[in-house]
Write an enzyme that holds these catalytic residues in place. Structure first.
Site, short mmCIF file in Angstrom:
data_model
loop_
_atom_site.label_atom_id
_atom_site.label_comp_id
_atom_site.label_asym_id
_atom_site.label_seq_id
_atom_site.Cartn_x
_atom_site.Cartn_y
_atom_site.Cartn_z
N ARG A 35 0.81 -1.23 0.26
CA ARG A 35 -0.04 0.13 0.07
C ARG A 35 0.89 1.35 -0.02
O ARG A 35 0.62 2.18 -0.70
CB ARG A 35 -0.82 -0.04 1.27
CG ARG A 35 -1.97 -1.20 1.11
CD ARG A 35 -2.88 -1.18 2.34
NE ARG A 35 -3.56 -2.69 2.19
CZ ARG A 35 -4.23 -2.98 3.26
NH1 ARG A 35 -4.24 -2.53 4.36
NH2 ARG A 35 -5.12 -3.98 2.98
N GLU B 13 -12.71 -14.77 12.94
CA GLU B 13 -12.87 -14.06 11.93
C GLU B 13 -13.07 -15.02 10.58
O GLU B 13 -11.88 -15.28 9.90
CB GLU B 13 -11.80 -12.71 11.33
CG GLU B 13 -11.92 -12.04 10.12
CD GLU B 13 -11.08 -11.09 9.74
OE1 GLU B 13 -11.33 -10.43 8.59
OE2 GLU B 13 -10.06 -10.76 10.85
N LYS C 45 -16.22 -11.65 13.70
CA LYS C 45 -15.94 -10.65 12.69
C LYS C 45 -16.14 -11.24 11.47
O LYS C 45 -15.47 -11.92 10.78
CB LYS C 45 -14.46 -10.23 12.88
CG LYS C 45 -14.00 -9.32 12.02
CD LYS C 45 -12.80 -8.57 12.17
CE LYS C 45 -12.44 -7.71 10.90
NZ LYS C 45 -10.92 -6.89 11.34
N SER D 5 -14.64 -4.99 6.37
CA SER D 5 -15.03 -4.40 5.41
C SER D 5 -14.83 -5.13 4.24
O SER D 5 -15.65 -4.89 3.11
CB SER D 5 -14.38 -3.03 5.33
OG SER D 5 -13.12 -3.09 5.56
N GLY D 6 -13.71 -5.96 3.95
CA GLY D 6 -13.60 -6.87 3.08
C GLY D 6 -13.41 -6.40 1.53
O GLY D 6 -13.58 -6.97 0.68
N GLY D 7 -12.87 -5.20 1.32
CA GLY D 7 -12.75 -4.56 0.14
C GLY D 7 -13.96 -3.50 -0.19
O GLY D 7 -13.99 -3.05 -1.51
N ARG E 81 -9.08 -0.85 6.08
CA ARG E 81 -9.14 0.07 4.75
C ARG E 81 -10.22 0.95 4.74
O ARG E 81 -9.85 2.28 4.26
CB ARG E 81 -8.80 -0.74 3.45
CG ARG E 81 -7.35 -1.21 3.12
CD ARG E 81 -7.44 -1.76 1.70
NE ARG E 81 -7.95 -3.15 1.88
CZ ARG E 81 -8.22 -4.05 0.97
NH1 ARG E 81 -7.52 -3.67 -0.11
NH2 ARG E 81 -8.60 -5.19 1.39
#
Length: 345
Positions: A31, A175, A217, A259-261, A295
């Site tokens: 990133r 998760e 999660k 949030s997973g993208g 993110r």
């Protein structure tokens, strides 16, 4: 076990959520490279200091998930990050898995590793100040996927991790993530999520994990990123809560969605839809529904900062803006008007 339940309660209290800042060094460096930031330990330290020193963060965030490097890092003046975090009223946590590796005999599928030596590592992290932990399993969708072997291997690992956490005095965040990559419809995600969660809770029971002292999660019920039919936030809320009601025991105190993208705005909209739609006593979900985003909170700040001290204040304003949006979504009070520049003040 009462102290675990109390820690879980504090992690879910006051309409707050969790901030995941547990990216591995490799992921963080990728990133940074995209943003033109040097891929060094010092750059990572400065970025993480930016996050934890953001004014007002404790008003929106109850806990932060750290990485092994981060829990050992210090502010420029030598103060340990963990001391700063706890001193601000935020609970420190730690990612303890060592990543998803190829599952032998099952191409395209992964199993998360890290159980070897975990008991000692958990003890050490507790001594460092961590009070909860996180372990992520990834479930990919595709032709013949997920296989029963993949689901069973990951459910077993999640449950054994959770039992070791509770033994060490740490609240486990469990998760199991059904990934968004692909063009599958929402129905396919629902099917895989239900199957995965059933297996996870079966293994948690086998390992005698106290549900009152853990947090789930999961992914939201979503179609693949490239699916041509994308649902409305209300449709996501309906589908997600429907599947959770079918599978998740009411003894669990809370669910903190990944949030997973998803974009930051979409993640806020969908969480808000859940909390506004299922707010009334007659329709209320039996667990707290909150966020554990990475993110979806961090990305705007990273893109503004770009490694330059001159951009620090603006980056922190972007970070707290997204945190405030998600706290509002936790209350069912988020609106598109919050995205105006004036709401960042």
């Amino acid at each position: 076990m009462n102290h675990l339940a109390e820690t879980a309660r504090l992690m879910l209290a006051d309409h707050k959520g969790l901030l995941a800042m547990d990216e591995s060094n490799g992921t963080c460096d990728k990133r940074f490279a995209k943003a033109g930031i040097p891929q060094t330990e010092e750059a990572r330290r400065r970025y993480r200091e930016l996050i934890i020193s953001t004014p007002g963060l404790a008003e929106c965030v109850s806990g932060v998930i750290l990485y092994d490097e981060t829990i050992r890092q210090k502010r420029a003046d030598g103060t340990l990050f963990v001391k700063i975090i706890a001193g601000s009223g935020i609970i420190p946590g730690i990612k303890v898995d060592i990543g998803a590796k190829d599952l032998a005999g099952h191409p395209g599928e992964k199993v998360t590793e890290g159980l070897d030596g975990l008991r000692q590592r958990l003890h050490d992290y507790f001594q460092m100040g961590a009070r909860f932990a996180k372990w992520r399993a990834v479930i990919a969708l595709g032709e013949g996927r997920p296989s029963p072997a993949c689901i069973e291997a990951n459910a077993d690992a999640l449950a054994r991790y959770a039992a070791l956490c509770q033994e060490a005095g740490l609240v486990p965040i469990v998760e199991p993530e059904v990934l968004m990559e692909g063009d599958h419809a929402i129905a396919r995600c629902l099917e895989a999520t239900e199957t995965t969660l059933r297996a996870v809770f079966e293994q948690l029971a086998i390992q005698n994990v106290a549900l009152e002292g853990m947090i789930l999660k999961p992914n939201m019920a979503l179609p693949g990123l490239t699916c041509p039919e994308q649902p409305t936030p209300d449709e996501v809320a309906e589908a997600t809560v429907h599947i959770l009601r079918r599978v998740v025991p009411v003894a669990l105190p809370g669910i903190a969605f990944l949030s997973g993208g998803q974009s930051g705005v979409l993640a806020s909209e969908r969480l808000n839809a859940m909390n506004s739609k299922f707010k009334s006593p007659s329709a209320a979900a039996p667990w707290t529904l909150t966020f554990s985003f990475a993110r979806a909170i961090q990305q705007p700040a990273l893109e503004i900062w770009t490694g330059k001290d001159a951009n620090l204040k603006a980056a922190q304003e972007a970070l707290i803006h997204r945190a405030k949006c998600n706290r509002a979504a936790r209350k069912g009070q988020y609106s598109a008007s919050m995205e105006s520049s004036g709401s960042r003040a």
